[in-house]
Structures are given as structure tokens and as C-alpha cells.
Design a protein around this motif. Structure first.
Motif, mmCIF file in Angstrom:
data_model
loop_
_atom_site.group_PDB
_atom_site.id
_atom_site.type_symbol
_atom_site.label_atom_id
_atom_site.label_comp_id
_atom_site.label_asym_id
_atom_site.label_seq_id
_atom_site.Cartn_x
_atom_site.Cartn_y
_atom_site.Cartn_z
ATOM 1 N N ALA A 67 -98.478 15.899 3.797
ATOM 2 C CA ALA A 67 -98.465 17.223 3.499
ATOM 3 C C ALA A 67 -97.653 17.762 4.817
ATOM 4 C CB ALA A 67 -99.856 18.040 3.665
ATOM 5 N N ARG A 68 -97.835 17.407 6.135
ATOM 6 C CA ARG A 68 -97.518 17.764 7.219
ATOM 7 C C ARG A 68 -96.162 17.380 7.750
ATOM 8 N NH1 ARG A 68 -102.806 17.306 11.396
ATOM 9 N NH2 ARG A 68 -103.969 19.188 10.479
ATOM 10 N N LYS A 205 -87.101 19.374 -3.662
ATOM 11 C CA LYS A 205 -86.916 20.462 -3.988
ATOM 12 C C LYS A 205 -87.273 21.251 -2.782
ATOM 13 C CE LYS A 205 -85.666 19.908 -8.216
ATOM 14 N NZ LYS A 205 -85.824 18.269 -8.190
ATOM 15 N N SER A 206 -86.478 22.273 -2.241
ATOM 16 C CA SER A 206 -86.787 22.862 -1.012
ATOM 17 C C SER A 206 -87.763 23.935 -1.001
ATOM 18 C CB SER A 206 -85.383 23.412 -0.434
ATOM 19 O OG SER A 206 -84.700 24.609 -1.555
ATOM 20 N N THR A 207 -88.092 24.235 -2.296
ATOM 21 C CA THR A 207 -89.092 25.274 -2.603
ATOM 22 C C THR A 207 -90.647 24.741 -2.631
ATOM 23 O OG1 THR A 207 -88.662 24.859 -5.169
ATOM 24 C CG2 THR A 207 -87.475 26.763 -3.908
ATOM 25 N N VAL A 208 -90.359 23.282 -2.558
ATOM 26 C CA VAL A 208 -91.924 22.844 -2.548
ATOM 27 C C VAL A 208 -92.634 23.038 -1.557
ATOM 28 C CG1 VAL A 208 -93.108 20.662 -2.608
ATOM 29 C CG2 VAL A 208 -91.218 20.911 -4.302
ATOM 30 N N ASP A 209 -93.857 23.702 -1.503
ATOM 31 C CA ASP A 209 -94.524 24.182 -0.368
ATOM 32 C C ASP A 209 -96.083 23.568 -0.454
ATOM 33 O OD1 ASP A 209 -95.591 25.688 1.887
ATOM 34 O OD2 ASP A 209 -96.118 27.322 0.781
ATOM 35 N N MET A 210 -96.290 22.561 0.560
ATOM 36 C CA MET A 210 -97.410 22.004 0.407
ATOM 37 C C MET A 210 -98.177 22.544 1.694
ATOM 38 S SD MET A 210 -96.359 18.168 -0.518
ATOM 39 C CE MET A 210 -98.101 17.451 -0.575
ATOM 40 N N MET A 218 -109.977 19.591 3.952
ATOM 41 C CA MET A 218 -109.502 19.021 2.662
ATOM 42 C C MET A 218 -110.898 18.495 1.798
ATOM 43 S SD MET A 218 -108.309 14.869 2.643
ATOM 44 C CE MET A 218 -110.010 14.568 3.204
ATOM 45 N N PHE A 219 -111.950 18.196 2.604
ATOM 46 C CA PHE A 219 -113.188 17.951 1.642
ATOM 47 C C PHE A 219 -113.733 19.131 1.376
ATOM 48 C CE2 PHE A 219 -113.097 13.795 4.227
ATOM 49 C CZ PHE A 219 -113.183 12.926 3.103
ATOM 50 N N ARG A 220 -113.506 20.350 1.950
ATOM 51 C CA ARG A 220 -114.112 21.629 1.432
ATOM 52 C C ARG A 220 -113.271 21.916 0.200
ATOM 53 N NH1 ARG A 220 -114.957 22.787 6.948
ATOM 54 N NH2 ARG A 220 -112.772 23.618 7.145
ATOM 55 N N ALA A 221 -111.732 21.610 0.044
ATOM 56 C CA ALA A 221 -110.979 21.995 -1.092
ATOM 57 C C ALA A 221 -111.555 20.942 -2.198
ATOM 58 C CB ALA A 221 -109.541 21.534 -0.773
ATOM 59 N N LEU A 222 -111.919 19.595 -1.969
ATOM 60 C CA LEU A 222 -112.285 18.863 -3.021
ATOM 61 C C LEU A 222 -113.505 19.431 -3.641
ATOM 62 C CD1 LEU A 222 -111.249 15.479 -1.654
ATOM 63 C CD2 LEU A 222 -110.297 16.532 -3.764
ATOM 64 N N ILE A 223 -114.396 19.540 -2.746
ATOM 65 C CA ILE A 223 -115.899 19.976 -3.077
ATOM 66 C C ILE A 223 -115.684 21.333 -4.210
ATOM 67 C CG2 ILE A 223 -117.772 21.029 -2.372
ATOM 68 C CD1 ILE A 223 -117.914 18.981 0.099
ATOM 69 N N ARG A 224 -114.862 22.275 -3.705
ATOM 70 C CA ARG A 224 -114.554 23.221 -4.494
ATOM 71 C C ARG A 224 -114.010 23.327 -5.565
ATOM 72 N NH1 ARG A 224 -112.647 25.675 0.484
ATOM 73 N NH2 ARG A 224 -110.540 25.568 -0.501
ATOM 74 N N ASN A 225 -113.025 22.312 -5.800
ATOM 75 C CA ASN A 225 -112.480 21.900 -7.018
ATOM 76 C C ASN A 225 -113.359 21.131 -7.802
ATOM 77 O OD1 ASN A 225 -110.624 21.139 -9.203
ATOM 78 N ND2 ASN A 225 -108.974 21.248 -7.567
ATOM 79 N N ARG A 362 -102.660 25.150 -3.322
ATOM 80 C CA ARG A 362 -102.382 23.878 -4.112
ATOM 81 C C ARG A 362 -102.458 22.778 -3.367
ATOM 82 N NH1 ARG A 362 -99.772 24.642 -9.074
ATOM 83 N NH2 ARG A 362 -99.035 22.826 -8.810
ATOM 84 N N ASP A 363 -103.357 21.815 -3.762
ATOM 85 C CA ASP A 363 -103.671 20.633 -2.833
ATOM 86 C C ASP A 363 -103.387 19.243 -3.450
ATOM 87 O OD1 ASP A 363 -105.097 22.109 -0.764
ATOM 88 O OD2 ASP A 363 -106.743 22.805 -2.427
ATOM 89 N N GLU A 364 -102.006 19.304 -3.819
ATOM 90 C CA GLU A 364 -101.413 18.136 -4.375
ATOM 91 C C GLU A 364 -101.599 16.826 -3.700
ATOM 92 O OE1 GLU A 364 -99.534 20.720 -3.608
ATOM 93 O OE2 GLU A 364 -98.490 21.538 -5.439
ATOM 94 N N SER A 365 -101.391 16.605 -2.456
ATOM 95 C CA SER A 365 -101.742 15.424 -1.816
ATOM 96 C C SER A 365 -103.207 15.248 -1.754
ATOM 97 C CB SER A 365 -100.882 15.456 -0.225
ATOM 98 O OG SER A 365 -99.554 15.437 -0.460
ATOM 99 N N VAL A 366 -103.712 16.030 -1.365
ATOM 100 C CA VAL A 366 -105.379 16.104 -1.198
ATOM 101 C C VAL A 366 -105.914 15.359 -2.517
ATOM 102 C CG1 VAL A 366 -107.685 17.147 -1.184
ATOM 103 C CG2 VAL A 366 -105.666 17.818 0.461
ATOM 104 N N ILE A 367 -105.533 16.019 -3.740
ATOM 105 C CA ILE A 367 -106.118 15.552 -4.814
ATOM 106 C C ILE A 367 -105.612 14.083 -5.226
ATOM 107 C CG2 ILE A 367 -106.221 16.113 -7.309
ATOM 108 C CD1 ILE A 367 -106.457 18.979 -6.708
ATOM 109 N N PHE A 368 -104.246 14.084 -5.236
ATOM 110 C CA PHE A 368 -103.492 12.729 -5.518
ATOM 111 C C PHE A 368 -103.936 11.389 -4.645
ATOM 112 C CE2 PHE A 368 -101.649 15.449 -8.649
ATOM 113 C CZ PHE A 368 -101.400 14.547 -9.710
ATOM 114 N N SER A 369 -104.355 11.990 -3.534
ATOM 115 C CA SER A 369 -104.930 10.933 -2.478
ATOM 116 C C SER A 369 -106.090 10.269 -3.091
ATOM 117 C CB SER A 369 -105.012 11.445 -1.129
ATOM 118 O OG SER A 369 -105.989 12.191 -0.839
#
Length: 455
Positions: A67-68, A205-210, A218-225, A362-369
Motif C-alpha cells: 500500500a505504501r 491504473k494511475s487512478t488506483v488509490d490505496m 489494519m487490524f481495526r479495519a479487519l475487525i470492523r469488516n 477500501r483495504d485491498e491489500s489488508v484484506i487480500f493479505s
């Protein structure tokens, strides 16, 4: 902007090489360490599980690094390229164990090689799957790309499943240790080629924003999802069940189904099963998807797998010797695996939209990791269960043939590779049914809400 045909084809080819590497390790490393190198089955099982626990920290960190990442080559390609090259080298080293090593030096070598393999595989696997929701924002297009990736991954898995033992015997001229070394080298070279091709063809795509998250975020995002977590837990249960069988089926053919040419029967069975799995992803899934919702297809897949395991146990207990009879349970088990493989990726991708709708990010890398981690975790747990089975029932190349053929040994093997998977699949069905809410109708509602919010 939609993905071009060239990008889709190269993405699919990348999946073939990637999953050839994964399946070679997931299905044969226990057999290679325990039956060929003579390492204790329990030690091997503990090692495989410990490496997956290590990945619990490594995989999320990898998701954050992706992501970074900002470079002239984009966010994903630098990791895809570097991770593949390093992982290919480690794969060869893992199977090219120096023959002079024994005792503790041998244990240190295989431990370091296997842990390093897991770390480097993560380097390219997470960015590979993270590209799906990042490049295809529409749920239908994303489902199509998920189907393509998983179908091609299934082709890679099936190729390794079908040709490994015959290739090992051919390349090693009957010496399995040498055969595995050269076969691993061939797979590693092909893996590197497919990754380079993919990196050259895919234009990010240059429009992709992660968004960049801290580990705490990250862990808070996973717990919320809650839906992502529901899918993750279901994947663990399902893959533990399937990988347990894939780890033990080679022992079933070698020591139970048996015979001088056991590897021929094993190859024939896997050829049929691999073909069924590929056709299930390419033809069966699109066909039944026209009539059933994703949740209904998921339940159908679980039911097919349970039926297949029941038939397999019945046939195994009859002491039959006709490999073609095993095609019946193989059809249901491999066909179900094809359906479930696609659906778990689709559900995870949908959970990204759900997370954006519910939490505003949107947490693509978090979830797909998490997908990468749980798949490897499942293989580690399955390997540990399989190693316990081998140790308890004394099934090994170092054991006298008469002892291996004893009734309690073969019956223990049969029950472990059929009954335990059914228990795992039943648990997945119950948990998924209670917790999952992302039906097709719900995803339409979420998609509409996100489109309105983007205007």
C-alpha cells in the motif's frame, strides 16, 4: 478503464506459474521431508505450522508495504517481479538439499529454507490478488477477473498435481530425491518467466488509490469488516479440509491402494481430478452461476465435497483395486474445489466494497493479505494433522511394509483423509450460513450506494 485482453491473458498466465509453485510446496513438501529425507513427521508438521504462524506477522506487514509503495513502475509490479525471482531461487534450494547434510544441520537447513519460502511467496502473492479490486471496481467485472485468475491458478495446480511424480521418477531415473531437485528447478524457471511476462504486459491504473494504514489501523479495519473475517475463517476451515486430503492421498496410493506401479494410478487419478477442477472453474461455475446466486453455488460446492468424501471412504473400505472407481468421489471433490476456490476470492473482493460502504475506506491489500495468510495457515494446520496421522499410524518409507499394511494403519489413514475433512466442511457451512450477508442483492445495493457516493 477496463483491462485489455493482453492484460487479462498475462494476468492469467501469471497465476499458472504462481500456483504451480504453491501446489508443489503445499502438496509435496511433507512427503519430501518425511518420506524421502527421513525427517520426523511430527517435526515436519510442527515446522510447517510454525512457519504459518510466523506469516501471521509477515503477511499483514507485506500488505502495508504494498500500500505504501510508490515507484515509476507502479505499486504492484516491483513486488511481483522481485518476490517471484527470489521465491523461485528459494524453491529450488528447498528441494535441492545437500546430500551430506544430516541430523541437526539438516533440520536447520530445511527449516530456514521453508520459512524463507513463505516470506518470499508472500512478497508476490499479496500484490497479485490485490490488483483485482484495485483494477476492476465493478462487481461483475471483478468476479470475471477473479474467475480468470482462479481458473488459471487451478490450471497451474492441476499441472503440478498431474505430472509431479512421473516427472520426478523420469528426471531422477528412479531416485526421488534427485528427481524432485530437477523438477523444482524447472518449475522455478517457468514461474520466473510467467511473472516477467505479466509485469511487462500489465499497465497499472494511475487512478488506483490505496490508503496507507498502520498495523493498528489494519487490524481495526479487519475487525470492523465482519464479512471479510467471515470469509477468512471459512477459507481456513475449507482449505484445511482439502489440504489434509491432498497431503495424505499420495500415502493412500503408495501404502494402501498400493502395488508396484502405484505412481501410475496416482497420476491417473490426479489427471482426472485436475481436469475436473479446471472444467469446474471454466465451465461448471459460469453455467450454474446463471441459475444460482453466489451463496447457493457455495452451498452446492460444500455439498458436493461432503458427498465425494463419503463415497471415497466407502470405496476405500471395500479394498477395491480399480483406480477408475475412485473417479466417482474424485469428480465431486475436485469439482467442488474448483467452485469453492473461485467463490472465496469473489467473496473477499466483495468484502472490500462492503468495507468501503460500511467504514469509508477500501483495504485491498489488508484484506487480500489475509487470503494469503489463511491459505498458508490452512496448509500448515493440514500438514500438522497429516504428520500426526503418519506418526500415530506408523506410515513411512522407513517402516516395514507389513506394519504399514496393518489394518489399523490403513484404516487410520482412510478415516483421517475423509472424516476429518467432512467435519471441517460442515463447520464451514454452519459458520458461513450464520455470519455471511453479502448476497447478490446486497452487493447490488452496496454498488449503487458507492456509485452515488462517488458522484
Amino acid at each position: 478503464m477496463n483491462l485489455t485482453a493482453k492484460e487479462k491473458i498475462s494476468y492469467g498466465i501469471g497465476a499458472v506459474g504462481k500456483d504451480m509453485v504453491y501446489m508443489l510446496t503445499a502438496s509435496y513438501i511433507l512427503y519430501f521431508y518425511e518420506d524421502i529425507l527421513g525427517v520426523s513427521a511430527v517435526f515436519t508438521g510442527i515446522l510447517l505450522l510454525a512457519a504459518r504462524v510466523f506469516d501471521a506477522a509477515n503477511d499483514p506487514v507485506m500488505g502495508i508495504l504494498v500500500a505504501r509503495t510508490k515507484s515509476r513502475f507502479g505499486r504492484f509490479r516491483p513486488w511481483l517481479f522481485s518476490g517471484t525471482i527470489v521465491n523461485a531461487l528459494v524453491l529450488y534450494a528447498m528441494f535441492a538439499v545437500p546430500e551430506e547434510l544430516e541430523g541437526n544441520p539438516l533440520l536447520v537447513y530445511i527449516s530456514a529454507a521453508y520459512i524463507l519460502w513463505g516470506v518470499t511467496y508472500t512478497m508476490m502473492d499479496i500484490p497479485y490478488w490485490s490488483m483485482i479490486p484495485a483494477f476492476a471496481r465493478d462487481s461483475r467485472e471483478r468476479e470475471g477477473l477473479s474467475t480468470l485468475g482462479r481458473t488459471c491458478a487451478g490450471v497451474g495446480s492441476a499441472l503440478v498435481t498431474v505430472i509431479t511424480m512421473q516427472a520426478v521418477y523420469l528426471l531422477g531415473k528412479g531416485n526421488e530425491r534427485i528427481g524432485f531437485k530437477w523438477f523444482a528447478l524447472i518449475v522455478a524457471v517457468f514461474f520466473a518467466f510467467t511473472a516477467v511476462l505479466m509485469c511487462l504486459c500489465i499497465k497499472e491504473k494511475s487512478t488506483v488509490d490505496m490508503p496507507v494504514n498502520s498495523i493498528g489501523d489494519m487490524f481495526r479495519a479487519l475487525i470492523r469488516n465482519d464479512q471479510a473475517m467471515t470469509v477468512v475463517i471459512s477459507i481456513v476451515l475449507i482449505n484445511c479440509s482439502i489440504y489434509l486430503t491432498s497431503n495424505l492421498v499420495i500415502y493412500f496410493f503408495k501404502y494402501d491402494f498400493g502395488g508396484e506401479g502405484w505412481q501410475n494410478a496416482y497420476t491417473l487419478f490426479n489427471t482426472f481430478g485436475g481436469g475436473v477442477q479446471i472444467l469446474s472453474m471454466m465451465l461448471l461455475y459460469p453455467l450454474i452461476r446463471k441459475f444460482l446466486s453466489t451463496v447457493q453455488v457455495f452451498r452446492t460446492g460444500l455439498g458436493m465435497a461432503v458427498l465425494g468424501y463419503a463415497v471415497l471412504l466407502i470405496l476405500a473400505c471395500t479394498n477395491m483395486s480399480n483406480v477408475f472407481l475412485l473417479f466417482l468421489p474424485g469428480f465431486f471433490i475436485f469439482g467442488a474445489n474448483g467452485l469453492l476456490t473461485i467463490l472465496t476470492t469473489v467473496f473477499l473482493a466483495n468484502s472490500v466494497d462492503y468495507g468501503e460502504w460500511k467504514n469509508g475506506s477500501r483495504d485491498e491489500s489488508v484484506i487480500f493479505s489475509m487470503q494469503t495468510f489463511v491459505v498458508k495457515l490452512a496448509s500448515g494446520v493440514a500438514a500438522l494433522l497429516a504428520s500426526v496421522c503418519l506418526a500415530v499410524f506408523q506410515i513411512s518409507d522407513n517402516t516395514e511394509a507389513e506394519a504399514v499394511a496393518a489394518v489399523q494403519s490403513v484404516m487410520g489413514l482412510r478415516l483421517t483423509m475423509t472424516v476429518l475433512p467432512v467435519i471441517g466442511l460442515a463447520a464451514a457451512a454452519v459458520f458461513f450460513g450464520k455470519k455471511f450477508c453479502l448476497t447478490d442483492e446486497k452487493m447490488e445495493e452496496i454498488g449503487e450506494a458507492l456509485r452515488k457516493g462517488a458522484k
